[in-house]
Scaffold this motif. Structure first.
Motif, PDB file in Angstrom:
ATOM      1  N   ASN A 140      51.927  57.467  48.013  1.00  0.00           N
ATOM      2  CA  ASN A 140      51.940  56.212  48.572  1.00  0.00           C
ATOM      3  C   ASN A 140      51.701  56.190  49.964  1.00  0.00           C
ATOM      4  OD1 ASN A 140      52.108  53.416  47.911  1.00  0.00           O
ATOM      5  ND2 ASN A 140      54.221  53.406  48.603  1.00  0.00           N
ATOM      6  N   TYR A 141      50.607  56.898  50.307  1.00  0.00           N
ATOM      7  CA  TYR A 141      50.186  56.995  51.751  1.00  0.00           C
ATOM      8  C   TYR A 141      49.695  55.469  52.273  1.00  0.00           C
ATOM      9  CZ  TYR A 141      47.723  57.897  56.210  1.00  0.00           C
ATOM     10  OH  TYR A 141      47.226  57.843  57.221  1.00  0.00           O
ATOM     11  N   LYS A 142      50.159  55.157  53.192  1.00  0.00           N
ATOM     12  CA  LYS A 142      49.676  53.588  53.907  1.00  0.00           C
ATOM     13  C   LYS A 142      48.911  53.742  54.958  1.00  0.00           C
ATOM     14  CE  LYS A 142      51.644  51.616  50.206  1.00  0.00           C
ATOM     15  NZ  LYS A 142      50.477  51.214  49.144  1.00  0.00           N
ATOM     16  N   GLY A 143      48.617  54.815  55.635  1.00  0.00           N
ATOM     17  CA  GLY A 143      48.159  54.866  56.961  1.00  0.00           C
ATOM     18  C   GLY A 143      46.781  54.884  57.139  1.00  0.00           C
ATOM     19  N   TRP A 144      46.011  55.368  58.059  1.00  0.00           N
ATOM     20  CA  TRP A 144      44.711  55.371  58.368  1.00  0.00           C
ATOM     21  C   TRP A 144      43.936  56.512  57.383  1.00  0.00           C
ATOM     22  CZ3 TRP A 144      41.790  52.127  61.097  1.00  0.00           C
ATOM     23  CH2 TRP A 144      42.106  51.132  62.058  1.00  0.00           C
ATOM     24  N   LEU A 145      42.638  56.118  57.108  1.00  0.00           N
ATOM     25  CA  LEU A 145      41.894  57.079  56.462  1.00  0.00           C
ATOM     26  C   LEU A 145      40.583  57.108  57.601  1.00  0.00           C
ATOM     27  CD1 LEU A 145      41.938  56.077  52.975  1.00  0.00           C
ATOM     28  CD2 LEU A 145      43.359  57.987  53.805  1.00  0.00           C
ATOM     29  N   THR A 146      40.737  57.881  58.525  1.00  0.00           N
ATOM     30  CA  THR A 146      39.783  58.272  59.578  1.00  0.00           C
ATOM     31  C   THR A 146      38.594  59.331  59.429  1.00  0.00           C
ATOM     32  OG1 THR A 146      41.205  56.942  61.211  1.00  0.00           O
ATOM     33  CG2 THR A 146      39.433  58.378  62.267  1.00  0.00           C
ATOM     34  N   ILE A 147      37.542  58.995  59.310  1.00  0.00           N
ATOM     35  CA  ILE A 147      36.157  60.087  59.267  1.00  0.00           C
ATOM     36  C   ILE A 147      36.247  60.734  60.572  1.00  0.00           C
ATOM     37  CG2 ILE A 147      33.870  60.325  58.922  1.00  0.00           C
ATOM     38  CD1 ILE A 147      33.879  58.077  57.018  1.00  0.00           C
ATOM     39  N   GLU A 148      36.462  62.169  60.537  1.00  0.00           N
ATOM     40  CA  GLU A 148      36.000  62.846  61.707  1.00  0.00           C
ATOM     41  C   GLU A 148      34.829  63.711  61.329  1.00  0.00           C
ATOM     42  OE1 GLU A 148      38.866  65.529  64.682  1.00  0.00           O
ATOM     43  OE2 GLU A 148      38.434  66.497  63.000  1.00  0.00           O
ATOM     44  N   ALA A 149      33.867  63.851  62.034  1.00  0.00           N
ATOM     45  CA  ALA A 149      32.662  64.523  61.673  1.00  0.00           C
ATOM     46  C   ALA A 149      31.956  64.806  63.047  1.00  0.00           C
ATOM     47  CB  ALA A 149      31.587  63.882  60.597  1.00  0.00           C
ATOM     48  N   PHE A 150      31.246  65.803  63.178  1.00  0.00           N
ATOM     49  CA  PHE A 150      30.768  66.234  64.230  1.00  0.00           C
ATOM     50  C   PHE A 150      28.929  66.470  64.268  1.00  0.00           C
ATOM     51  CE2 PHE A 150      34.994  68.749  64.446  1.00  0.00           C
ATOM     52  CZ  PHE A 150      35.461  67.568  64.987  1.00  0.00           C
ATOM     53  N   SER A 151      28.528  66.454  65.400  1.00  0.00           N
ATOM     54  CA  SER A 151      27.234  66.823  65.595  1.00  0.00           C
ATOM     55  C   SER A 151      26.784  67.448  66.949  1.00  0.00           C
ATOM     56  CB  SER A 151      26.288  65.407  65.540  1.00  0.00           C
ATOM     57  OG  SER A 151      26.698  64.687  66.810  1.00  0.00           O
ATOM     58  N   ARG A 152      25.595  67.523  67.143  1.00  0.00           N
ATOM     59  CA  ARG A 152      25.269  68.203  68.594  1.00  0.00           C
ATOM     60  C   ARG A 152      24.702  67.016  69.518  1.00  0.00           C
ATOM     61  NH1 ARG A 152      25.731  73.040  69.890  1.00  0.00           N
ATOM     62  NH2 ARG A 152      24.098  72.930  71.543  1.00  0.00           N
ATOM     63  N   ASN A 153      25.128  65.706  69.159  1.00  0.00           N
ATOM     64  CA  ASN A 153      24.667  64.919  70.311  1.00  0.00           C
ATOM     65  C   ASN A 153      25.156  65.085  71.486  1.00  0.00           C
ATOM     66  OD1 ASN A 153      23.238  63.618  68.223  1.00  0.00           O
ATOM     67  ND2 ASN A 153      24.320  61.601  68.373  1.00  0.00           N
ATOM     68  N   ASP A 154      26.422  65.475  71.547  1.00  0.00           N
ATOM     69  CA  ASP A 154      26.982  65.950  73.018  1.00  0.00           C
ATOM     70  C   ASP A 154      27.137  67.527  72.816  1.00  0.00           C
ATOM     71  OD1 ASP A 154      28.905  66.337  74.965  1.00  0.00           O
ATOM     72  OD2 ASP A 154      30.302  64.810  74.517  1.00  0.00           O
ATOM     73  N   PRO A 155      26.237  68.173  73.588  1.00  0.00           N
ATOM     74  CA  PRO A 155      26.104  69.509  73.561  1.00  0.00           C
ATOM     75  C   PRO A 155      27.401  70.343  74.156  1.00  0.00           C
ATOM     76  CG  PRO A 155      24.266  68.672  74.438  1.00  0.00           C
ATOM     77  CD  PRO A 155      25.074  67.588  74.401  1.00  0.00           C
ATOM     78  N   ASP A 156      27.797  69.845  75.266  1.00  0.00           N
ATOM     79  CA  ASP A 156      29.109  70.203  75.824  1.00  0.00           C
ATOM     80  C   ASP A 156      30.247  70.353  74.858  1.00  0.00           C
ATOM     81  OD1 ASP A 156      27.691  70.755  78.360  1.00  0.00           O
ATOM     82  OD2 ASP A 156      28.561  69.187  79.230  1.00  0.00           O
ATOM     83  N   PHE A 157      30.604  69.431  74.083  1.00  0.00           N
ATOM     84  CA  PHE A 157      31.674  69.283  73.287  1.00  0.00           C
ATOM     85  C   PHE A 157      31.337  70.128  71.992  1.00  0.00           C
ATOM     86  CE2 PHE A 157      33.663  67.304  69.475  1.00  0.00           C
ATOM     87  CZ  PHE A 157      34.930  67.326  69.977  1.00  0.00           C
TER      88      PHE A 157
END
Length: 283
Positions: free
Chosen positions: A233-250
């Motif tokens: 019965n989870y009621k919180g956020w479903l947040t997508i976390e995905a990555f790319s190389r758009n920010d090279p340092d990160f």
């Protein structure tokens, strides 16, 4: 239906006015919120972003990490003090963003290892720092959603069992937990068992494919994940976390050496996928 968010780390780790067009498009897709990394920008930058997202009708959440010089499990009192100061600073920036959740693995320093398993004393040290920081966060009505990471990024908390132990050590109502489908795909035996373990303190969920690309395109057992979230019965956020190389340092800092999916492909197809899976499993 649960609120659906998108972490803008797919574009950049830096909060700035340059993200305003991204915020507008996320809103047009149908997202309820955007998630931001709490980096070293000035308070004014966070306040502008908080005002902008509020004006367009998006809520916000935040994510943070700590480094070796601000490690809550360090033997050094001074290093632990710096960890507390950094978390309090992050609370202030999250408040500027109008965020009510700070998620992430800030129970310990990211990718810092000691060549042995975690000790009970380290859970106790992290708990002390988090308890003190949570007293400060409570004044702004902010909840910590601590994250377990895979074995290649962290040694203190890899599983929901370890994460639950840490939350209990912190012993504060504003210290809770998050579940990440990417890390759990590596470390857990079954999503159902992991989610049942963490259910009493679960406050946030990251929807992340095994390759960090578009949710639904990879090997994560999504039916198991969504049915298990519905079962508790989870009621919180479903947040997508995905990555790319758009920010090279990160990207370099987290070992992203190739492109997984175009960020807008992730955002558009990922949103549709979450809605479809949520409806399918009654979440």
């Amino acid at each position: 239906m649960n609120k659906i968010g998108f972490n803008v780390l797919a574009w950049t780790a830096a909060v700035s006015d340059d993200l305003f067009p991204v915020i507008d498009r996320l809103k047009s897709i149908g997202y309820d919120g955007a998630e931001f990394y709490l980096g070293p920008q000035d308070a004014a930058v966070y306040r502008r972003m908080g005002d902008y997202t509020k004006n367009v009708g998006l809520e916000t959440t935040a994510v943070m990490t700590l480094g070796k010089d601000e490690n809550p499990v360090s033997e050094s009192v001074e290093v632990r003090r710096k960890a507390l100061d950094k978390i309090k600073w992050a609370v202030d920036r999250a408040h500027d963003l109008n965020a009510r959740i700070i998620c992430g693995p800030f129970h310990s320093a990211h990718t810092v290892f000691v060549n042995r398993p975690a000790l009970d004393q380290e859970y106790a040290l992290a708990g002390e720092v988090l308890n003190a920081a949570a007293d400060y966060a409570a004044q702004a009505n902010i909840v910590f959603a601590l994250e377990a990471l895979n074995r290649f990024e962290c040694y203190l908390c890899n599983t929901m069992e370890q994460l639950y132990k840490l939350v209990k050590a912190a012993d504060h109502p504003n210290v809770r937990a998050m579940f990440d489908t990417h890390h759990s795909n590596i470390e857990e035996k079954k999503y159902s068992t992991a989610l049942q373990t963490i259910a009493p303190v679960l406050a946030h969920v990251h929807i992340s494919e095994n390759d960090r690309g578009t949710p639904g395109d990879g090997q994560v057992l999504w039916d198991d994940a969504f049915s298990s979230l519905a079962a508790i019965n989870y009621k919180g956020w479903l947040t997508i976390e995905a990555f790319s190389r758009n920010d090279p340092d990160f990207a370099n800092a987290i070992g992203v050496w190739r492109e997984f999916s175009d960020p807008w492909d992730i955002a558009e197809n990922g949103y549709r996928f979450i809605r479809e899976m949520s409806l399918k499993h009654g979440l």
